[in-house]
Design a protein around this motif. Structure first.
Motif, short mmCIF file in Angstrom:
data_model
loop_
_atom_site.label_atom_id
_atom_site.label_comp_id
_atom_site.label_asym_id
_atom_site.label_seq_id
_atom_site.Cartn_x
_atom_site.Cartn_y
_atom_site.Cartn_z
N ASN A 1 0.83 -1.21 0.00
CA ASN A 1 0.00 0.00 0.00
C ASN A 1 0.86 1.25 0.00
N SER B 1 -0.12 5.55 0.09
CA SER B 1 -1.20 6.53 0.21
C SER B 1 -1.55 7.13 -1.16
N GLY B 2 -2.83 7.11 -1.47
CA GLY B 2 -3.30 7.69 -2.73
C GLY B 2 -3.22 6.76 -3.92
N SER C 1 -3.93 -0.58 -4.10
CA SER C 1 -2.98 -1.55 -3.54
C SER C 1 -2.58 -2.59 -4.57
#
Length: 125
Positions: free
Chosen positions: A107, A109-110, A113
């Motif tokens: 993962n 951020s933004g 995944s």
């Protein structure tokens, strides 16, 4: 008439724009038959070729999440400017044999995944 010089500078930062994000490739390695006979199951998730370095690895066991029995490496910068990581998950052998799947997830951020799953029932013992 006075000549004027105009200097224009361009700064590129691969880590701050979506264009510079490279999704890592995940590989999940199953436990060995010898280890399973001893009652434990160690799984390894290898993540390679990602950028930036902030990708984080986590595990899902049978649909739930598991972080208590997982350990994570620091990122390693390769000669190509991309990063690699690993995560190790330790389970009791009987839990490994009962779950439907074990999934490693990367993962950032933004970003969506990256996942790689392993079905214990498809692994030979």
């Amino acid at each position: 008439m006075v000549a004027q010089t105009v200097i224009i500078c361009f700064i590129f930062s691969l880590n701050t724009s979506d264009a510079g994000v490279v999704r890592p490739t995940l590989t999940v390695l199953p436990p060995s038959p010898e280890e399973l006979q001893q009652g434990s199951a160690t799984l390894v998730c290898l993540a390679s070729g990602g950028s930036p370095s902030q990708w984080k690895l986590s595990w899902k066991v049978g649909g739930g999440s598991s972080t208590t029995s997982a350990s994570h490496s620091l990122e390693v910068l390769g000669s190509d400017g991309r990063f690699s990581w690993s995560s190790t998950l330790n389970l009791p052998a009987d839990q490994w044999k009962k779950v439907d799947s074990v999934t490693c997830e990367a993962n950032l951020s933004g970003q969506s995944s990256v996942t790689q799953s392993l079905d214990p029932h498809s692994c030979s013992v």
